[in-house]
Design an enzyme around this catalytic site. Structure first.
Site, mmCIF file in Angstrom:
data_model
loop_
_atom_site.group_PDB
_atom_site.id
_atom_site.type_symbol
_atom_site.label_atom_id
_atom_site.label_comp_id
_atom_site.label_asym_id
_atom_site.label_seq_id
_atom_site.Cartn_x
_atom_site.Cartn_y
_atom_site.Cartn_z
ATOM 1 C CG HIS A 47 -2.110 -0.928 1.038
ATOM 2 N ND1 HIS A 47 -2.844 -1.441 2.085
ATOM 3 C CD2 HIS A 47 -2.683 -1.424 -0.090
ATOM 4 C CE1 HIS A 47 -3.816 -2.203 1.608
ATOM 5 N NE2 HIS A 47 -3.739 -2.208 0.297
ATOM 6 C CG HIS A 130 -6.269 -4.168 5.669
ATOM 7 N ND1 HIS A 130 -5.405 -5.207 5.359
ATOM 8 C CD2 HIS A 130 -5.520 -3.037 5.649
ATOM 9 C CE1 HIS A 130 -4.191 -4.713 5.174
ATOM 10 N NE2 HIS A 130 -4.235 -3.396 5.339
ATOM 11 C CD GLU A 132 -2.524 -8.866 7.657
ATOM 12 O OE1 GLU A 132 -2.444 -9.519 8.718
ATOM 13 O OE2 GLU A 132 -1.900 -7.795 7.468
ATOM 14 C CB THR A 170 0.611 -8.650 10.496
ATOM 15 O OG1 THR A 170 0.461 -8.051 9.197
ATOM 16 C CG2 THR A 170 0.361 -10.145 10.390
ATOM 17 C CB CYS A 200 4.636 -8.115 11.443
ATOM 18 S SG CYS A 200 5.153 -6.514 10.831
ATOM 19 C CB SER A 229 -3.294 -0.837 7.976
ATOM 20 O OG SER A 229 -3.653 -1.053 9.322
ATOM 21 C CG ASN A 230 2.701 -0.132 8.120
ATOM 22 O OD1 ASN A 230 3.653 0.624 8.323
ATOM 23 N ND2 ASN A 230 2.433 -0.603 6.912
ATOM 24 C CB SER A 272 4.200 -0.116 2.259
ATOM 25 O OG SER A 272 3.314 0.799 2.873
#
EC number: 1.17.7.4
Length: 320
Positions: A47, A130, A132, A170, A200, A229-230, A272
């Site tokens: 992403h 999402h 994932e 994650t 993660c 998201s992260n 990312s």
């Protein structure tokens, strides 16, 4: 330089690409090198707008429906993973498939399959929609209950409570996931918790770095795309600590007023986001007045995931 201009930039460590993102991008680039364009990729490989546009320019075509992939084509699954239904459809259509699912996401899929055979139902902590989450929930035809908040825990109704297991997306906030997991444990005392935290290592390391950095700066800038998201979690972590935080897809989105009266700028990047964007953001903040860049001490990351068979160096080195 005015007194209200930024004076220095503190770089979070670690930041930017993780091993799963490195691997996913390399899979697309190796496939393009070995088989030539076009290479089809289901969903954005990671992403990040810059990464996706760069791969498009090299010949990657990003699709959502397998109907958009011509017969005989090479297809890559994104780092977020896919459902069993997508895997089976791709196999039935005879595509040459390379799976760029992050191995840490694949670990969750394997655990779901194993425990399902033992009669477990699942509670998944994650964000609805999402990719994932869709991929993990799509490993089974039913029996996975999604919760996005502590309030959601009271609303789910599993068929039985003797065999319940928790899995998580994650890329969540470590703290938010812990709060929801505690609520699940309170309602379902027998619930099986993950052997290891599903969040993660890279997500956790980047969040930990922001926790250390936020009290030391006046504003935090997160480099990341809105779909990441992260990256959004990094912005949230800083804000929860009381530090103003903004997320940008690149240097053009920086706004001068964010830095007025704020001498110390913290800078990080989602897992990312490529380093070239971080360097461009640094240059832009320097143009606004910053004169120094310092790097935090941080957790070193040495994880590297192998490429799929057929795309490893020995398979492509004859191409130069």
């Amino acid at each position: 330089m005015t007194a209200s201009a930024p004076q220095d930039i503190l770089l979070a460590e670690p930041r930017g690409f993780c091993a799963g993102v490195d691997r996913a991008i390399e899979i697309v680039e190796r496939a393009l090198q070995k088989f030539g364009a076009p290479i089809y990729v289901r969903h954005e490989i990671v992403h990040n707008t810059y990464v996706v546009n760069d791969l498009k320019a090299k010949g990657a075509i990003f699709i959502e429906a397998l109907d958009d992939v011509p017969a005989g084509a090479t297809l890559i699954f994104s780092a977020h993973g896919v459902s069993r239904a997508v895997q089976l459809e791709a196999a039935a259509r005879g595509f040459q498939v390379f799976d760029a699912t992050c191995p840490l996401v694949s670990k969750v899929h394997v655990e779901v399959a194993k425990l399902h055979k033992e009669g477990y139902e699942f509670i998944m902590i994650g964000h609805k929609g999402h990719p994932e989450v869709e991929g993990t929930m799509g490993q089974l035809e039913g029996g996975i209950h999604l919760v996005e908040s502590v309030l959601d825990v009271a609303r789910i109704n599993p068929a039985q409570t003797d065999k319940l297991a928790v899995v998580t997306q994650t890329t969540l906030s470590v703290d938010d996931a812990a709060d929801i997991a505690a609520a699940i444990k309170a309602r379902f005392p027998k619930v099986r918790e993950p052997k290891q935290q599903d969040i993660c290592y890279a997500t956790q390391n980047r969040q930990d770095a922001v926790k250390v950095m936020s009290p030391l700066v006046d504003v935090v800038i997160v480099v990341g795309s809105p779909t990441s998201s992260n990256s959004r979690r990094l912005r949230e972590v800083a804000r929860k600590l009381g530090t103003e935080s903004h997320m940008v897809d690149g240097p053009d989105e920086l706004q001068a007023q964010w830095f007025e009266g704020r001498q110390h700028v913290g800078l990080t990047a989602g897992a990312s986001a490529p380093d070239i964007l971080v360097r461009q953001v640094i240059d832009r903040i320097k143009a606004l007045g910053a004169v120094s860049v310092r790097k935090m001490a941080g957790t070193p990351e040495t994880v590297k995931f192998p490429l799929p068979k057929g795309l490893r160096l020995k398979d492509t080195e004859d191409l130069g």
